[in-house]
Design a protein around this motif. Structure first.
Motif, PDB file in Angstrom:
ATOM      1  N   ALA A  89       0.817  -1.219   0.000  1.00 30.64           N
ATOM      2  CA  ALA A  89       0.000   0.000   0.000  1.00 30.64           C
ATOM      3  C   ALA A  89       0.847   1.263   0.000  1.00 30.64           C
ATOM      4  O   ALA A  89       0.476   2.274  -0.601  1.00 30.64           O
ATOM      5  N   PHE A  90       2.008   1.208   0.656  1.00 32.08           N
ATOM      6  CA  PHE A  90       2.857   2.395   0.799  1.00 32.08           C
ATOM      7  C   PHE A  90       4.307   2.049   0.439  1.00 32.08           C
ATOM      8  O   PHE A  90       5.173   1.966   1.316  1.00 32.08           O
ATOM      9  N   PRO A  91       4.593   1.821  -0.838  1.00 36.00           N
ATOM     10  CA  PRO A  91       5.939   1.416  -1.256  1.00 36.00           C
ATOM     11  C   PRO A  91       6.883   2.604  -1.366  1.00 36.00           C
ATOM     12  O   PRO A  91       7.123   3.139  -2.447  1.00 36.00           O
ATOM     13  N   GLN A  92       7.418   2.997  -0.245  1.00 36.94           N
ATOM     14  CA  GLN A  92       8.277   4.174  -0.185  1.00 36.94           C
ATOM     15  C   GLN A  92       9.578   3.828   0.526  1.00 36.94           C
ATOM     16  O   GLN A  92       9.635   2.878   1.306  1.00 36.94           O
ATOM     17  N   ALA A  93      10.617   4.588   0.268  1.00 31.52           N
ATOM     18  CA  ALA A  93      11.872   4.394   0.982  1.00 31.52           C
ATOM     19  C   ALA A  93      11.645   4.608   2.473  1.00 31.52           C
ATOM     20  O   ALA A  93      10.946   5.528   2.883  1.00 31.52           O
ATOM     21  N   GLY A  94      12.208   3.745   3.288  1.00 29.34           N
ATOM     22  CA  GLY A  94      12.099   3.937   4.732  1.00 29.34           C
ATOM     23  C   GLY A  94      11.251   2.914   5.433  1.00 29.34           C
ATOM     24  O   GLY A  94      11.308   2.798   6.655  1.00 29.34           O
ATOM     25  N   GLY A  95      10.405   2.175   4.713  1.00 29.95           N
ATOM     26  CA  GLY A  95       9.639   1.096   5.316  1.00 29.95           C
ATOM     27  C   GLY A  95       8.825   1.507   6.522  1.00 29.95           C
ATOM     28  O   GLY A  95       7.865   2.278   6.425  1.00 29.95           O
ATOM     29  N   SER A  96       9.213   0.998   7.695  1.00 31.94           N
ATOM     30  CA  SER A  96       8.432   1.216   8.913  1.00 31.94           C
ATOM     31  C   SER A  96       8.267   2.688   9.255  1.00 31.94           C
ATOM     32  O   SER A  96       7.276   3.072   9.885  1.00 31.94           O
ATOM     33  N   TYR A  97       9.224   3.521   8.877  1.00 29.35           N
ATOM     34  CA  TYR A  97       9.090   4.945   9.147  1.00 29.35           C
ATOM     35  C   TYR A  97       7.787   5.465   8.546  1.00 29.35           C
ATOM     36  O   TYR A  97       7.000   6.154   9.215  1.00 29.35           O
ATOM     37  N   ASN A  98       7.547   5.150   7.287  1.00 27.17           N
ATOM     38  CA  ASN A  98       6.328   5.607   6.629  1.00 27.17           C
ATOM     39  C   ASN A  98       5.087   4.892   7.146  1.00 27.17           C
ATOM     40  O   ASN A  98       4.031   5.496   7.301  1.00 27.17           O
ATOM     41  N   PHE A  99       5.200   3.600   7.420  1.00 22.15           N
ATOM     42  CA  PHE A  99       4.041   2.859   7.908  1.00 22.15           C
ATOM     43  C   PHE A  99       3.530   3.454   9.224  1.00 22.15           C
ATOM     44  O   PHE A  99       2.331   3.655   9.408  1.00 22.15           O
ATOM     45  N   LEU A 100       4.440   3.729  10.140  1.00 18.28           N
ATOM     46  CA  LEU A 100       4.045   4.266  11.441  1.00 18.28           C
ATOM     47  C   LEU A 100       3.503   5.680  11.315  1.00 18.28           C
ATOM     48  O   LEU A 100       2.511   6.047  11.961  1.00 18.28           O
ATOM     49  N   LYS A 101       4.141   6.475  10.490  1.00 22.69           N
ATOM     50  CA  LYS A 101       3.699   7.861  10.300  1.00 22.69           C
ATOM     51  C   LYS A 101       2.283   7.908   9.751  1.00 22.69           C
ATOM     52  O   LYS A 101       1.428   8.668  10.240  1.00 22.69           O
ATOM     53  N   ILE A 102       1.995   7.086   8.758  1.00 21.19           N
ATOM     54  CA  ILE A 102       0.684   7.096   8.119  1.00 21.19           C
ATOM     55  C   ILE A 102      -0.370   6.460   9.025  1.00 21.19           C
ATOM     56  O   ILE A 102      -1.488   6.975   9.159  1.00 21.19           O
ATOM     57  N   ALA A 103      -0.019   5.340   9.659  1.00 21.37           N
ATOM     58  CA  ALA A 103      -0.998   4.612  10.456  1.00 21.37           C
ATOM     59  C   ALA A 103      -1.479   5.380  11.671  1.00 21.37           C
ATOM     60  O   ALA A 103      -2.650   5.302  12.051  1.00 21.37           O
ATOM     61  N   TYR A 104      -0.581   6.158  12.296  1.00 19.59           N
ATOM     62  CA  TYR A 104      -0.950   6.862  13.524  1.00 19.59           C
ATOM     63  C   TYR A 104      -1.292   8.331  13.285  1.00 19.59           C
ATOM     64  O   TYR A 104      -1.558   9.057  14.248  1.00 19.59           O
TER      65      TYR A 104
END
Length: 465
Positions: free
Chosen positions: A84-99
């Protein structure tokens, strides 16, 4: 909230976002290769005796099975978020978007980058230290010589990564070949020259008591999971993967299943030649195994191959983690200097040099046994449990119509895999022991303090006017 459709299709030449600066040139094969060489470093070759010793019996194989199961369950979370969010940084983006990007997501993503600046160099250092220890089989080394070797390995890795992603993908395939060759030799050699019947080995591992499951298996699995870590490396490189909605999930599941089969066969192969009572005492189990079968010359060759595998893993580790501070800085949430790309080669060279430099320093300061469990304990709460809870939040907001999010990959039996992942990671966190649990909590607490200080200075949430 970031729209996942635009995230996954950020190849438009007119796109001026940070992601547009990273070309999508890594194929499914290259992404899988980088995952697998990240997973198979020095870990399985130094951890195998430790796992046997922790279990104290032939049931040690169950720890490797549990490591694979934990990885597969967690991969469903990574697959949904990565596609869903294929961006450099992995978990950094996942956490930012999810919360939520404006409030709690700022804290969670900051904590992840904060931990990455500490634990990524520790991961690099652990592999380099293990490399130098195994190298001492070929040439006896005293303490300062081992440190010289481990530090030198890190410097060579930095030099190899200081180039375009195209050539890195090709280098990764060559290293992947070395991984498969080494594990294949161990497996075929042991199964075709077994001193103890393979059926007898497997049968002796067939039962596991409740007490073992509750105590020794949990502690041993901390070490085996360390050997599986890296199955998500492709998510850190999400901004450089072709067809990410398909290739990111596929590369993770292929990597985990493939490596799990290789690990299980390797363990069975080794203890069918070297009895587990003897194997648990060996500092160089692969060298001992090959020497038993083919003699000292072959053992030296096997040791060289193990070192090539360890070197390959360090290559993938630093490659993936160097994209995390870059992504945060390009997003305006970390020091801007980390957002710099090399003017001609298009890679985050500042992030690479800083993490590599810290890895070099840590490789001179720490011992392997001091960092393996600490690495895992440090990451569980924020990264693994944090993003699993974050996926639940995203799914809930999508059902409520509060976010325009699409999930190209959908896990079966949702939310069961997510809940299982949270429960299993909590069990593993407790299994690390009180000392390492407290060290992980301390790192998070210091990260919260650093975030609040930064927020005060920049007048951002929760101190915005």
């Amino acid at each position: 909230m970031t729209n996942s459709t635009s995230s996954s299709q950020s190849t438009d030449p007119s796109d001026t976002s940070p992601e547009a600066s990273l070309p999508r040139r890594l194929s499914l094969l290259q992404g899988t290769a980088l995952n697998m060489i990240d997973m198979v470093g020095i870990g399985p070759f130094v951890v195998l005796p430790l796992v046997i010793k922790t279990i104290g019996g032939p049931q040690f194989l169950w720890a490797w099975v549990l490591g694979a199961v934990v990885s597969l369950i967690d991969a469903f979370v990574w697959a949904e978020l990565g596609a869903a969010f294929p961006q450099a940084g992995g978990s950094y983006n996942f956490l930012k978007i999810a919360y939520g990007e404006r409030k709690w997501g700022r804290l969670m993503s900051f904590l992840y980058v904060w931990q990455t600046m500490i634990q990524a160099p520790l991961v690099l250092a652990s592999g380099a230290i293990g490399f130098s220890q195994y190298a001492s089989y070929l040439l006896p080394l005293d303490d300062w010589q081992r440190k010289l070797v481990s530090g030198g390995v890190v410097l060579v890795i930095i030099a190899l990564l200081y180039r375009k992603i195209d050539s890195i993908g090709r280098i990764g395939l060559v290293m992947w070949g070395a991984v498969l060759l080494t594990l294949g030799w161990i497996i075929v050699g042991g199964l075709t020259n077994a001193r103890i019947p393979v059926g007898e080995v497997v049968t002796s591992m067939g039962s596991v008591s409740g007490g073992l499951l509750a105590a020794g298996l949990g502690q041993a699995s901390v070490k085996t999971i360390y050997c599986y870590l890296g199955y998500y490396n492709v998510c850190h490189l999400g901004g450089e993967i072709r067809q990410p909605a398909r290739n990111i999930p596929a590369s993770m599941f292929i990597s985990i299943v493939g490596i799990a089969v290789l690990y299980l066969l390797m363990n069975i192969s080794v203890v069918s030649v070297v009895p587990w009572q003897q194997a648990q005492q060996s500092e160089f189990i692969v060298s001992t195994f090959v020497e038993t079968l083919y003699g000292p010359e072959a053992a030296r060759l096997a040791t060289v191959l193990v070192l090539v595998v360890a070197f390959s893993s360090l290559f993938a580790v630093l490659l993936g983690y160097s994209r995390v501070p870059y992504a945060a800085a390009a997003d305006g949430r970390f020091f801007r200097i980390f957002a710099r790309l090399h003017p001609t080669r298009q890679f985050p060279y500042v992030s690479l040099l800083v993490l590599g430099g810290l890895g070099f320093a840590f490789s001179l300061l720490f011992r392997l046994g001091d960092v393996i469990t600490a690495i895992l304990a440090m990451r569980i709460l924020v990264q693994f449990i944090g993003q699993a809870v974050g996926l639940l939040r995203l799914r809930q907001r999508r059902r409520a119509g509060g976010a325009a999010i699409t999930f190209p990959f959908r896990m079966p039996l949702y939310p069961l895999p997510v809940l299982l992942a949270i429960g299993v990671w909590a069990f593993i966190f407790i299994s690390t022991g009180l000392e390492f649990m407290l060290s992980g909590l301390l790192v998070s607490a210091l990260g919260i303090v650093a975030f609040l200080v930064s927020a005060v200075v920049q007048k951002q949430w929760p101190f915005e006017r």
